[in-house]
Design a protein around this motif. Sequence first.
Motif, PDB file in Angstrom:
ATOM      1  N   ILE A  22      10.305  28.402  39.551  1.00  0.00           N
ATOM      2  CA  ILE A  22      10.698  28.850  40.890  1.00  0.00           C
ATOM      3  C   ILE A  22       9.490  28.843  41.816  1.00  0.00           C
ATOM      4  N   ALA A  23       8.361  29.367  41.325  1.00  0.00           N
ATOM      5  CA  ALA A  23       7.143  29.432  42.134  1.00  0.00           C
ATOM      6  C   ALA A  23       6.703  28.040  42.566  1.00  0.00           C
ATOM      7  N   ASP A  24       6.713  27.089  41.636  1.00  0.00           N
ATOM      8  CA  ASP A  24       6.297  25.721  41.950  1.00  0.00           C
ATOM      9  C   ASP A  24       7.185  25.124  43.044  1.00  0.00           C
ATOM     10  N   TYR A  25       8.485  25.374  42.939  1.00  0.00           N
ATOM     11  CA  TYR A  25       9.408  24.825  43.939  1.00  0.00           C
ATOM     12  C   TYR A  25       9.168  25.473  45.307  1.00  0.00           C
ATOM     13  N   VAL A  26       8.992  26.793  45.319  1.00  0.00           N
ATOM     14  CA  VAL A  26       8.765  27.505  46.583  1.00  0.00           C
ATOM     15  C   VAL A  26       7.490  27.009  47.255  1.00  0.00           C
ATOM     16  N   LEU A  27       6.430  26.869  46.479  1.00  0.00           N
ATOM     17  CA  LEU A  27       5.148  26.442  47.049  1.00  0.00           C
ATOM     18  C   LEU A  27       5.221  25.017  47.589  1.00  0.00           C
ATOM     19  N   SER A  28       6.063  24.193  47.003  1.00  0.00           N
ATOM     20  CA  SER A  28       6.174  22.803  47.430  1.00  0.00           C
ATOM     21  C   SER A  28       7.183  22.603  48.563  1.00  0.00           C
ATOM     22  N   HIS A  29       8.041  23.616  48.805  1.00  0.00           N
ATOM     23  CA  HIS A  29       9.113  23.455  49.804  1.00  0.00           C
ATOM     24  C   HIS A  29       9.181  24.677  50.726  1.00  0.00           C
ATOM     25  N   GLN A  30       8.030  25.182  51.131  1.00  0.00           N
ATOM     26  CA  GLN A  30       8.013  26.403  51.935  1.00  0.00           C
ATOM     27  C   GLN A  30       8.771  26.250  53.250  1.00  0.00           C
ATOM     28  N   ASP A  31       8.656  25.084  53.865  1.00  0.00           N
ATOM     29  CA  ASP A  31       9.311  24.890  55.159  1.00  0.00           C
ATOM     30  C   ASP A  31      10.826  24.821  55.036  1.00  0.00           C
ATOM     31  N   SER A  32      11.307  24.203  53.961  1.00  0.00           N
ATOM     32  CA  SER A  32      12.742  23.946  53.862  1.00  0.00           C
ATOM     33  C   SER A  32      13.544  25.110  53.299  1.00  0.00           C
ATOM     34  N   ILE A  33      12.918  26.031  52.580  1.00  0.00           N
ATOM     35  CA  ILE A  33      13.710  27.082  51.919  1.00  0.00           C
ATOM     36  C   ILE A  33      13.862  28.346  52.756  1.00  0.00           C
ATOM     37  N   VAL A  34      13.165  28.419  53.912  1.00  0.00           N
ATOM     38  CA  VAL A  34      13.239  29.658  54.693  1.00  0.00           C
ATOM     39  C   VAL A  34      14.658  29.925  55.188  1.00  0.00           C
ATOM     40  N   ASP A  35      15.485  28.889  55.271  1.00  0.00           N
ATOM     41  CA  ASP A  35      16.875  29.057  55.707  1.00  0.00           C
ATOM     42  C   ASP A  35      17.868  28.917  54.546  1.00  0.00           C
ATOM     43  N   ALA A  36      17.348  28.853  53.325  1.00  0.00           N
ATOM     44  CA  ALA A  36      18.213  28.629  52.166  1.00  0.00           C
ATOM     45  C   ALA A  36      18.899  29.921  51.737  1.00  0.00           C
ATOM     46  N   THR A  37      20.033  29.761  51.064  1.00  0.00           N
ATOM     47  CA  THR A  37      20.678  30.905  50.421  1.00  0.00           C
ATOM     48  C   THR A  37      20.227  30.934  48.969  1.00  0.00           C
ATOM     49  N   ILE A  38      20.395  32.062  48.321  1.00  0.00           N
ATOM     50  CA  ILE A  38      19.987  32.167  46.924  1.00  0.00           C
ATOM     51  C   ILE A  38      20.800  31.197  46.051  1.00  0.00           C
ATOM     52  N   GLN A  39      22.049  30.937  46.461  1.00  0.00           N
ATOM     53  CA  GLN A  39      22.899  30.030  45.701  1.00  0.00           C
ATOM     54  C   GLN A  39      22.415  28.582  45.814  1.00  0.00           C
ATOM     55  N   THR A  40      22.086  28.145  47.045  1.00  0.00           N
ATOM     56  CA  THR A  40      21.611  26.766  47.216  1.00  0.00           C
ATOM     57  C   THR A  40      20.270  26.562  46.528  1.00  0.00           C
ATOM     58  N   LEU A  41      19.405  27.572  46.588  1.00  0.00           N
ATOM     59  CA  LEU A  41      18.106  27.464  45.920  1.00  0.00           C
ATOM     60  C   LEU A  41      18.296  27.392  44.416  1.00  0.00           C
ATOM     61  N   SER A  42      19.242  28.165  43.907  1.00  0.00           N
ATOM     62  CA  SER A  42      19.548  28.148  42.476  1.00  0.00           C
ATOM     63  C   SER A  42      19.984  26.760  42.030  1.00  0.00           C
TER      64      SER A  42
END
Length: 282
Positions: A22-42
């Motif tokens: 999860i950490a690796d994905y967040v660090l690589s996609h900081q711009d795109s996940i700020v509007d994500a839902t927990i379901q889409t991120l999952s």
Amino acid sequence: MQNVAENIRSYYEKLHPGEKKIADYVLSHQDSIVDATIQTLSEKIGISTASISRFTRHLGYPNFRDFLIALSASKKTERSDFFTEIEEDDESDQVVKKLFSAGVSALTATAANLKVKDLNKVVDWLVDSAKIGFFGIGGSSIVAFNAYHKFLRTNLNIVSHPDYDIQIMQAAHLTSDDLGIVISHSGRNQDTLLVENKLRENGSKIVAITAFPESPIAKNADIVLNSYSEEVNFREESMSSLVAQITIIDTLFTLVGHRLKQETDQVITSMRKVIEQTRVKK
């Protein structure tokens, strides 16, 4: 305000494999996940929503929404690539800029995350302890000796030595009336941990200065002062962490000098007279 990326990296070594994913994905996609839902991120990561919730709580955020709010806020206030890559085709001016940027980022992040109540408590211990030892191995020994050099300008009773065998013997002499300040970038140096364990056996108060608050050395301390650092390739241990740690020492020295102004002024005046005798006259 704590930068979310910095927070993730400081805890990274202690995360479970799933949390690291999860950490690796967040660090690589900081711009795109700020509007994500927990379901889409999952779905994108292939990790359960429950795992993502546990991950955010592990980092200190009550829930996923608060995590996203913090991430969004930190992105607005600081555009940080906390791991600076020096490329093969970088010109000298680019290398210089990246290195100085890493140092500035480390100082900014460290200052933002230091807790004044912790600093004040450490100053209380410094002033009240019968003896104070500064301990560090390898690169951290530079910080420890810098602290020793600084605090010689006070009336405090301090010890420090670059040799590990002498450090462990000094630690063995400290008691419950004393304070040990242990410095380690990774917080995982085995020799430094042995020194800390000896301090713990003797009942000494322990302050750890480290970049990793979940490391063994941090967990074994009474108070942890975190030094955040921007890692740069070509360097196994971040020099920006060293700069941040030295600045923490400078801060403690200045706070002690402010607390014990009269005594410190007398020692500094006396030392200046001695040092002046070593200088060549014009």
